[in-house]
Design an enzyme around this catalytic site. Structure first.
Site, PDB file in Angstrom:
ATOM      1  N   THR A  60      -0.422  -4.523 -46.936  1.00 36.54           N
ATOM      2  CA  THR A  60      -0.235  -5.895 -47.372  1.00 36.54           C
ATOM      3  C   THR A  60      -0.762  -6.039 -48.798  1.00 36.54           C
ATOM      4  OG1 THR A  60      -0.541  -8.220 -46.720  1.00 36.54           O
ATOM      5  CG2 THR A  60      -2.415  -6.743 -46.363  1.00 36.54           C
ATOM      6  N   LYS A  64       1.492  -3.135 -51.788  1.00 34.08           N
ATOM      7  CA  LYS A  64       2.818  -2.749 -51.292  1.00 34.08           C
ATOM      8  C   LYS A  64       3.570  -1.848 -52.272  1.00 34.08           C
ATOM      9  CE  LYS A  64       3.672  -6.564 -48.093  1.00 34.08           C
ATOM     10  NZ  LYS A  64       4.623  -7.637 -47.686  1.00 34.08           N
ATOM     11  N   GLY A 127      10.000 -13.453 -56.523  1.00 33.41           N
ATOM     12  CA  GLY A 127       8.940 -12.452 -56.547  1.00 33.41           C
ATOM     13  C   GLY A 127       9.123 -11.387 -55.481  1.00 33.41           C
ATOM     14  N   ARG A 149      11.884 -20.694 -61.329  1.00 29.31           N
ATOM     15  CA  ARG A 149      11.561 -21.411 -62.572  1.00 29.31           C
ATOM     16  C   ARG A 149      12.039 -20.633 -63.786  1.00 29.31           C
ATOM     17  NH1 ARG A 149       5.289 -22.789 -62.315  1.00 29.31           N
ATOM     18  NH2 ARG A 149       5.303 -20.662 -61.541  1.00 29.31           N
ATOM     19  N   MET A 212       8.072 -19.032 -45.637  1.00 32.22           N
ATOM     20  CA  MET A 212       7.574 -17.710 -45.287  1.00 32.22           C
ATOM     21  C   MET A 212       6.052 -17.690 -45.159  1.00 32.22           C
ATOM     22  SD  MET A 212      10.300 -15.407 -47.475  1.00 32.22           S
ATOM     23  CE  MET A 212       9.390 -13.872 -47.366  1.00 32.22           C
ATOM     24  N   GLY A 237       6.413 -19.307 -41.270  1.00 35.59           N
ATOM     25  CA  GLY A 237       6.695 -17.886 -41.197  1.00 35.59           C
ATOM     26  C   GLY A 237       5.918 -17.123 -40.137  1.00 35.59           C
TER      27      GLY A 237
END
Length: 266
Positions: A60, A64, A127, A149, A212, A237
């Protein structure tokens, strides 16, 4: 058989609890721990973990991408996401990397009965969370709009994934008002005090909204906002967390656990 989840921070992780329930449910003799990774020394720590006999691990934040580079072989969905959340030690001692995040999201959308072929999905954010779920969503025959954005960041993702299906990028502030089958929040801004700059009319017109992120005590800020606008179909999520863990467990142990009881247990 030893497994673990690696991250920093890691104390908040529910993965040990989830995988211990899976192990009991499927009668698998496994040990699963939470491991705090050192940002300076992560690669050495991880290789030492496997050298000591570990069979697999979850990865995590913020490791990653680093775990992806450390692996010897990768699944297709992991390769294109350039990030892994799962490592498995193969019989020859090499490390195989996978990314089960997207499969977890698709499985949870199926559980909610919110996904069918040729829908139009809006994903907020461009992302790592978005990159990790795009291929399984495209394989599920979804038409995807990425709104961010910074348009250039969304365009890079759209170009990368365009060979796999219908996907396009828009600047968040320029998003035209229309009805989406599902709007997925793949940003973390809501949990960190930020506000997603999206027109309320777009949210109000959505058939369903999915965050999420999750907060087991209350709605996430994104879901609370959608609820105030009258959106009836809302989900966080947590189901995705359970489903990606189930896909990981299946990769390791060859048996798919049932996530339904865990909604009550956890």
């Amino acid at each position: 058989m030893l497994y673990a989840v690696w991250g920093n921070p890691i104390a908040q992780s529910k993965s040990p609890q989830i995988h211990r329930i899976f192990a009991k449910q499927t009668a698998q003799d496994v040990q699963y721990d939470a491991m705090l990774g050192d940002e300076q020394d992560f690669e050495r720590q991880l290789l030492a973990f496997f050298a000591q006999g570990a069979a697999g691990c979850n990865i995590t934040s913020p490791f990653k991408e680093r775990a992806f580079k450390l692996a010897d072989a990768h699944s297709e969905r992991c390769l294109i996401a350039e990030a892994c959340n799962t490592l498995k030690k193969l019989d020859d001692g090499t490390l195989y990397a996978d990314n089960t995040d997207g499969a977890g999201l698709v499985t949870d959308l199926q559980r909610l009965n919110w996904i069918k072929p040729n829908q139009t999905l809006l994903i907020l954010g461009a992302g790592g969370a978005t990159k990790g779920v795009l291929l399984p969503l495209l394989h599920a025959q979804q038409n995807i709009v990425i709104a961010n954005r910074t348009l250039a960041k969304a365009q890079l993702l759209a170009e990368k994934f365009s060979p796999y299906g219908n996907i396009r990028a828009v600047e968040l502030s320029q998003l035209p008002t229309q009805s989406f089958d599902v709007i997925i929040n793949a940003t973390s801004s809501g949990l960190h005090g930020g506000t997603i700059q999206i027109n309320d009319e777009i949210l109000r017109a959505a058939k369903a909204v999915y965050d999420m992120q999750y907060d087991r005590q209350k709605d996430t800020p994104f879901l609370a906002r959608c609820g105030a606008l009258g959106v009836q179909n809302r989900s966080d999520g947590f189901g995705m967390l359970l489903a990606q863990a189930a896909h990981t467990f299946h990769l390791w142990r060859g048996v798919m656990p049932n996530i339904t009881p865990l909604f009550e247990q956890l």
